[in-house]
Write an enzyme that holds these catalytic residues in place. Sequence first.
Site, PDB file in Angstrom:
ATOM      1  CD  GLU A  38      -3.128  -0.258  -0.029  1.00 33.41           C
ATOM      2  OE1 GLU A  38      -3.025   0.037  -1.235  1.00 33.41           O
ATOM      3  OE2 GLU A  38      -3.883  -1.156   0.382  1.00 33.41           O
ATOM      4  CG  HIS A  39       0.032   4.936   0.505  1.00 32.99           C
ATOM      5  ND1 HIS A  39      -0.287   6.192   0.075  1.00 32.99           N
ATOM      6  CD2 HIS A  39      -1.057   4.489   1.175  1.00 32.99           C
ATOM      7  CE1 HIS A  39      -1.510   6.504   0.493  1.00 32.99           C
ATOM      8  NE2 HIS A  39      -2.011   5.483   1.154  1.00 32.99           N
ATOM      9  CB  THR A  40       4.514   0.148  -2.506  1.00 32.84           C
ATOM     10  OG1 THR A  40       3.305  -0.577  -2.725  1.00 32.84           O
ATOM     11  CG2 THR A  40       5.028  -0.129  -1.118  1.00 32.84           C
ATOM     12  CG  ASP A  41       0.590   2.953  -6.478  1.00 32.29           C
ATOM     13  OD1 ASP A  41       0.838   3.750  -5.547  1.00 32.29           O
ATOM     14  OD2 ASP A  41      -0.517   2.930  -7.072  1.00 32.29           O
ATOM     15  N   GLY A 125     -16.576   5.663  -3.137  1.00 34.70           N
ATOM     16  CA  GLY A 125     -15.917   6.176  -1.937  1.00 34.70           C
ATOM     17  C   GLY A 125     -15.532   5.083  -0.956  1.00 34.70           C
ATOM     18  CB  SER A 131     -12.356   7.354  -9.840  1.00 35.08           C
ATOM     19  OG  SER A 131     -11.177   7.018  -9.172  1.00 35.08           O
ATOM     20  CD  GLU A 163      -8.300   9.237 -10.130  1.00 33.77           C
ATOM     21  OE1 GLU A 163      -8.922   8.599 -10.994  1.00 33.77           O
ATOM     22  OE2 GLU A 163      -8.781   9.548  -9.028  1.00 33.77           O
ATOM     23  CG  ASP A 175      -6.230   2.488  -7.630  1.00 33.11           C
ATOM     24  OD1 ASP A 175      -5.641   1.653  -6.927  1.00 33.11           O
ATOM     25  OD2 ASP A 175      -6.549   3.619  -7.210  1.00 33.11           O
TER      26      ASP A 175
END
Length: 390
Positions: A38-41, A125, A131, A163, A175
């Site tokens: 997570e948050h690594t991309d 959400g 999205s 995005e 995503d």
Amino acid sequence: MLTSSNAIVSALKQKFQKVFNAPPQLFYSPGRINLIGEHTDYNNGFVLPAAIDKAIYVAIAERNDDCIELYSFEFNEQFSVHLSDIKPIEHSWVNYVLGVVAQLKKDRYPVKGFSVMLDGDIPIGAGLSSSAAVECAVIYALNQLFNLQLSKLQMVTYAQQAEHEYAGVKCGIMDMFASMFGKKEQAILLDCRSLAYEYIPVQLKEYSIVLLNTNIKHSLASSAYNERRIQCEQGVEWVKEKYPNVFSLRDVDMQMLKSIVELKDGLVYQRCKYIVEENIRLKHACAYLQEGNITAMGKEMFATHEGLSKEFEVSCIELDFLVEYAKNKKEVAGARMMGGGFGGCTINIVETNTLQQFIEDATKAYEERFNQPASYYIVSIGDGTGAITV
Ligand code: GLA
């Protein structure tokens, strides 16, 4: 082709014909989960997402003029714009469509006027990337409609750019990649630096995946997300002064962080430390998944949550509550918040034979604590973006 959600698709088709008086082509693109990473991309690291059996559906047809006519079932809203007049709109789902068209126009792809209608069953959400699914469904549809000859990777990149520019979130590629490249019963181990990927079968044996939705979406989410990205980049910049071959946190180790970043700024250190350790956790979790050692994989997920909550600080009390609740249940192998954070869902790996009881108890405990219900989704892993032939 998807077999589920036939009702959505046939209603969409009928409504399209009624409103636009033309037979549409139909496409879908799914939401995603992420097992770990997570948050690594956006730090050039690794992620392990998968597409799910909930999707955005698109009905589309070419027009005789240079207008884009948009219609969303979900929001019961209509919007129309001339092709030469595309720009971001304040806070609107319309941006996901316009953003994609803008990218194609920028690179001079021959996009003409079209009518498009959207519907779906991805909760909005909830951190399931509705999205990205809209962007991927629309660009895939335009690619077919106007024979643009785009590769899947090009489509993913344009969707990500949409995005950034039209939704204002400097997201990574995970995503869109997961939505476009998803494959039934497989997770995608994606190297976000080289974009090399491999499919890893998700065989959870006696376990199932359930998402618990806090139904919370904190408004600071996108600015805090962009701020995390800047903090990570700051850490890289400092390390680079001494190690010029470092280009992202992917190239950084704990010794570099300790000897350089920690001395400069405690908070930036904390953020970077989480990322460096998360890439290591992902490698372990992936090996455990392949070995079928689900409890060991689950432990890595709990550790990820700890880092996201205490070091990267993108959790919130509602997410922490649900993960803490899961941690105390022996039937749960692993749980953590999922996605960007500040609300949305937790992902839980739970023994299948006690799944219903767990869901009942966890949602009840959540409601007692926060005076509002949590929703849940039992997830199965499905195929990525495609056409629907009905
Ligand atoms: C959001 C972003 C992704 C990724 C996750 C966190 O979903 O869109 O690119 O950064 O947050 O892992």
